[in-house]
Structure formats: structure tokens, C-alpha cells
Write an enzyme that holds these catalytic residues in place. Structure first.
Site, PDB file in Angstrom:
ATOM      1  N   GLY A  46     116.712  22.258 -40.261  1.00 45.48           N
ATOM      2  CA  GLY A  46     116.924  20.813 -40.162  1.00 45.48           C
ATOM      3  C   GLY A  46     116.468  20.181 -41.461  1.00 45.48           C
ATOM      4  O   GLY A  46     116.857  20.626 -42.536  1.00 45.48           O
ATOM      5  N   GLU A  47     115.592  19.207 -41.352  1.00 42.16           N
ATOM      6  CA  GLU A  47     115.074  18.549 -42.549  1.00 42.16           C
ATOM      7  C   GLU A  47     113.553  18.555 -42.423  1.00 42.16           C
ATOM      8  O   GLU A  47     112.994  17.910 -41.531  1.00 42.16           O
ATOM      9  CB  GLU A  47     115.644  17.138 -42.645  1.00 42.16           C
ATOM     10  N   CYS A  77     114.603  28.264 -42.243  1.00 45.39           N
ATOM     11  CA  CYS A  77     114.958  27.225 -43.222  1.00 45.39           C
ATOM     12  C   CYS A  77     113.935  26.083 -43.204  1.00 45.39           C
ATOM     13  O   CYS A  77     112.807  26.295 -43.621  1.00 45.39           O
ATOM     14  CB  CYS A  77     116.384  26.764 -42.993  1.00 45.39           C
ATOM     15  N   ARG A 138     121.628  24.659 -47.936  1.00 45.04           N
ATOM     16  CA  ARG A 138     120.624  23.855 -48.663  1.00 45.04           C
ATOM     17  C   ARG A 138     119.244  24.504 -48.514  1.00 45.04           C
ATOM     18  O   ARG A 138     118.252  23.886 -48.136  1.00 45.04           O
ATOM     19  CB  ARG A 138     120.607  22.430 -48.129  1.00 45.04           C
ATOM     20  N   HIS A 174     119.743  31.128 -41.759  1.00 41.78           N
ATOM     21  CA  HIS A 174     119.926  30.622 -40.386  1.00 41.78           C
ATOM     22  C   HIS A 174     120.480  31.657 -39.414  1.00 41.78           C
ATOM     23  O   HIS A 174     121.660  31.601 -39.067  1.00 41.78           O
ATOM     24  CB  HIS A 174     120.920  29.458 -40.406  1.00 41.78           C
ATOM     25  N   GLU A 176     120.392  31.683 -36.368  1.00 41.29           N
ATOM     26  CA  GLU A 176     120.882  31.032 -35.145  1.00 41.29           C
ATOM     27  C   GLU A 176     122.347  30.599 -35.271  1.00 41.29           C
ATOM     28  O   GLU A 176     122.955  30.185 -34.299  1.00 41.29           O
ATOM     29  CB  GLU A 176     119.981  29.837 -34.780  1.00 41.29           C
TER      30      GLU A 176
HETATM   31  N1  GLN Z   1     116.930  21.333 -47.207  1.00 43.17           N
HETATM   32  C1  GLN Z   1     116.152  21.278 -45.992  1.00 43.17           C
HETATM   33  C2  GLN Z   1     114.688  20.931 -46.301  1.00 43.17           C
HETATM   34  O1  GLN Z   1     114.258  21.064 -47.421  1.00 43.17           O
HETATM   35  C3  GLN Z   1     116.242  22.577 -45.220  1.00 43.17           C
HETATM   36  C4  GLN Z   1     117.680  22.874 -44.889  1.00 43.17           C
HETATM   37  C5  GLN Z   1     117.902  23.630 -43.631  1.00 43.17           C
HETATM   38  O2  GLN Z   1     117.042  23.723 -42.744  1.00 43.17           O
HETATM   39  N2  GLN Z   1     119.108  24.130 -43.511  1.00 43.17           N
HETATM   40  O3  GLN Z   1     113.989  20.547 -45.414  1.00 43.17           O
END
Ligand code: GLN
Length: 194
Positions: A46-47, A77, A138, A174, A176
Site C-alpha cells: 500500500g502506502e 512492499c 513502486r 507482492h 499476494e
Molecule cells: N511505494 C510505496 C511506499 O513507499 C510502497 C508500494 C507498494 O506497497 N506497492 O510506501
């Protein structure tokens, strides 16, 4: 065996689907009490800044750190970022793994890519031989592995994308989002139901 998935933000539903496919009981974790009775926990992609701030807002940071003292946690991630000790900037982290992360290390969303990884412990644990096809979105890289943390997987150019520290697991890709369930099986192999 019951595995929780942190469900504040990100692709927690995809992790839950894979776990269900493997016949594992699951729980969505949004509050500290949701950790009760769990045998392991997944932090989804996620973020990571948003996820970390939500952990602070929901008073989850300390309970998650406590959980990770003796229970398995796997971060994918953004989840891997959350597990780390150091991202060279200020954001809420669990700090459980002795790894330093570089966020967004491969560029922007459009620079997302796929790669085959040869991960021997994964192959051994799942009695398989095929490389693991990983999706990087990302993605961060694991810049440094210290203390008891070990490199688990790297790209052909040597950049580290998976690390393990006892029952703690960090992957910058990922699992998942693929139909290959071996990484989930590998994580489940650390879990000893209470
Ligand atoms: N770019 C996101 C971060 O730095 C991580 C990306 C992802 O979970 N696919 O939080």
C-alpha cells in the site's frame, strides 16, 4: 491456525484471499484487540507513510511491536517498509527488522516490473524447483541487512528484495498478487499455532 492481516490500508483483501485458498483462518486487524489469538500477521502493500500514520491513530504501533517480539510477521512492499528500522526519513515504523530500506527505489509507478527470483529456502520449504516470479510495484529495495537479519532474495544485479530475521519476513514485491502461493506457504511454515 489463525493469521491476521493489517487492514488499515492497501491490498489486505488479496492476502486474505490467498490465505483462504490455502485453507487458513484469517482476521482483519484494525484495532489492538484484533491481535488476540492470532498466530501470525501480514502487513500488506500500500502506502507506508499512510499505513504508519493510521497505526499511530489506531494505537497499533506498540501492540504490533509487542506481537512481533515472538510471533511471525511478514511485510510485503509497504509492509516491509513498516517492519524496517530505517528508511532514511521520518515516518512511523515498527522497527522490528534490522534492515535499511530505500523507498520507491526503482522509480515511479510506470517503472513497475516483474522478475524471476531464485530463492533456495523457499524452494526447499515448498519442495519445488521453479524460480519465483515476482511483481514489483513502486517497490522499495532493502539497502542494508544487519544484526540477525539475513538476505533471502536478490535480483540478478544483487539488489536485495527479500530478507528474513527469525520469524520476521520482508519482501519488496507482492506475492499476494500472483497465483503462486509458495511465499504464503513459506511464511506459514514459521507459524506454530497456539
Ligand atoms: N511505494 C510505496 C511506499 O513507499 C510502497 C508500494 C507498494 O506497497 N506497492 O510506501
Amino acid at each position: 491456525m489463525k493469521i491476521g492481516v493489517l487492514a488499515l490500508q492497501g491490498d489486505f483483501a488479496e492476502h486474505i484471499q490467498v490465505l483462504k485458498r490455502l485453507g487458513v483462518a484469517t482476521a482483519e486487524v484494525r484495532l489492538p484487540r484484533h491481535l488476540d489469538g492470532l498466530d501470525g500477521l501480514i502487513l500488506p502493500g500500500g502506502e507506508s507513510t499512510t499505513m504508519g500514520k493510521l497505526c499511530v491513530d489506531f494505537n497499533l504501533l506498540a501492540p504490533l511491536q509487542q506481537f512481533g517480539q515472538n510471533q511471525p510477521i511478514w511485510g510485503t512492499c509497504a509492509g516491509a517498509i513498516l517492519l524496517s528500522r530505517d528508511v532514511r526519513r521520518s515516518q512511523p515504523l515498527l522497527g522490528l527488522m534490522d534492515i535499511r530500506i530505500a523507498r520507491n527505489a526503482f522509480g515511479r509507478q510506470v517503472d513497475s516490473f516483474e522478475a524471476d527470483l531464485d530463492i533456495e529456502p523457499l524452494k526447499r520449504a515448498t519442495h519445488t524447483d521453479a524460480p519465483y516470479h515476482a511483481f514489483f510495484i513502486r517497490a522499495p529495495i532493502i539497502e542494508m541487512v544487519a544484526g540477525n537479519a539475513r538476505v533471502l532474495g536478490s535480483l540478478p544485479d544483487g539488489r536485495i528484495v527479500a530478507a528474513q530475521q527469525g520469524k520476521l519476513l520482508a519482501t519488496s514485491f507482492h506475492p499476494e498478487l500472483t497465483s503462486d502461493t509458495r511465499f504464503h506457504e513459506y511464511f506459514l511454515s514459521f507459524v506454530h499455532p497456539s
